[in-house]
Write a protein that holds these residues in place. Structure first.
Motif, PDB file in Angstrom:
ATOM      1  N   GLU A  60      -9.974 -11.391  -5.258  1.00 13.28           N
ATOM      2  CA  GLU A  60      -8.562 -11.346  -4.913  1.00 13.28           C
ATOM      3  C   GLU A  60      -8.310 -12.015  -3.571  1.00 13.28           C
ATOM      4  OE1 GLU A  60      -9.537  -7.302  -6.902  1.00 13.28           O
ATOM      5  OE2 GLU A  60     -10.430  -8.655  -5.433  1.00 13.28           O
ATOM      6  N   PHE A  61      -7.140 -12.622  -3.457  1.00 16.74           N
ATOM      7  CA  PHE A  61      -6.698 -13.251  -2.215  1.00 16.74           C
ATOM      8  C   PHE A  61      -5.234 -12.884  -1.981  1.00 16.74           C
ATOM      9  CE2 PHE A  61     -10.310 -16.027  -1.759  1.00 16.74           C
ATOM     10  CZ  PHE A  61     -10.737 -16.262  -3.058  1.00 16.74           C
ATOM     11  N   GLY A  63      -3.751 -10.620   0.344  1.00 14.85           N
ATOM     12  CA  GLY A  63      -3.291  -9.387   0.957  1.00 14.85           C
ATOM     13  C   GLY A  63      -2.943  -9.604   2.421  1.00 14.85           C
ATOM     14  N   LEU A 116      -0.241 -12.071  -4.506  1.00 18.24           N
ATOM     15  CA  LEU A 116      -1.687 -11.915  -4.613  1.00 18.24           C
ATOM     16  C   LEU A 116      -2.211 -12.854  -5.693  1.00 18.24           C
ATOM     17  CD1 LEU A 116      -2.021  -8.020  -4.533  1.00 18.24           C
ATOM     18  CD2 LEU A 116      -1.944  -9.632  -2.621  1.00 18.24           C
ATOM     19  N   CYS A 163      -5.823 -13.834  -8.017  1.00 15.03           N
ATOM     20  CA  CYS A 163      -7.124 -13.362  -8.483  1.00 15.03           C
ATOM     21  C   CYS A 163      -7.819 -14.540  -9.159  1.00 15.03           C
ATOM     22  CB  CYS A 163      -6.953 -12.207  -9.452  1.00 15.03           C
ATOM     23  SG  CYS A 163      -8.481 -11.684 -10.261  1.00 15.03           S
ATOM     24  N   VAL A 197      -4.857  -0.675  -1.492  1.00 13.06           N
ATOM     25  CA  VAL A 197      -5.797  -1.740  -1.842  1.00 13.06           C
ATOM     26  C   VAL A 197      -5.484  -2.135  -3.283  1.00 13.06           C
ATOM     27  CG1 VAL A 197      -8.205  -2.387  -2.166  1.00 13.06           C
ATOM     28  CG2 VAL A 197      -7.564  -0.861  -0.280  1.00 13.06           C
ATOM     29  N   THR A 230      -8.031  -6.176  -2.317  1.00 10.17           N
ATOM     30  CA  THR A 230      -7.423  -6.764  -1.133  1.00 10.17           C
ATOM     31  C   THR A 230      -6.367  -5.802  -0.600  1.00 10.17           C
ATOM     32  OG1 THR A 230      -6.350  -8.746  -0.227  1.00 10.17           O
ATOM     33  CG2 THR A 230      -5.670  -8.070  -2.427  1.00 10.17           C
ATOM     34  N   GLN A 231      -6.348  -5.639   0.707  1.00  8.63           N
ATOM     35  CA  GLN A 231      -5.458  -4.660   1.331  1.00  8.63           C
ATOM     36  C   GLN A 231      -4.055  -5.225   1.489  1.00  8.63           C
ATOM     37  OE1 GLN A 231      -6.121  -1.357   2.549  1.00  8.63           O
ATOM     38  NE2 GLN A 231      -3.891  -1.338   2.759  1.00  8.63           N
TER      39      GLN A 231
END
Length: 123
Positions: A6-7, A9, A20, A22, A93, A117-118
């Motif tokens: 994942e990217f 956050g 987001l 994925c 998350v 990802t937070q």
């Protein structure tokens, strides 16, 4: 075997938007129903959204309906979650997940998970 990453956050103010992504490697995502889940501190992981293999069907938790949009680009092996009108209660998350089986009752039963990802939404 498929790996999900994942990217996107980060920290946002309430009312803002965030997307987001994925990204999958190892196998093509076109064979998987995909979904997003989230886990807030002290709470259980919960379903957010799911999308069918072709992208023709999508489902959402009531808490995010009309604010979040799940989509996929199979040619890019990527799934997205567009989040609008963010609220502090969206802080969690966020996990991308894949299921080799069709969507059941609107959700998926993941075979694979990303690392998460937070997303933090400040009031």
């Amino acid at each position: 075997q498929v790996q999900l990453v994942e990217f996107g956050g980060g920290l946002m103010q309430a009312g803002g938007s965030l997307t987001l992504s994925c990204a999958a490697s190892g196998r093509t995502l076109s064979s998987y129903a995909m979904g997003w889940f989230r886990q807030a501190p002290g709470k259980e992981r919960e379903f957010v959204a799911s999308i069918s293999w072709t992208g023709g069907r999508s489902y959402y938790a009531d808490s995010v309906k009309a604010r979040f949009t799940i989509s996929r680009a199979n040619a890019k092996n990527t799934v997205y979650l567009q989040m609008n009108s963010l609220k502090p209660e969206d802080t969690a998350v966020y996990y991308c997940a894949g299921d080799t089986r069709p969507i059941l009752d609107g959700t998926i039963r993941p075979n694979y998970w990303g690392q998460g990802t937070q997303v933090t939404v400040s009031s």
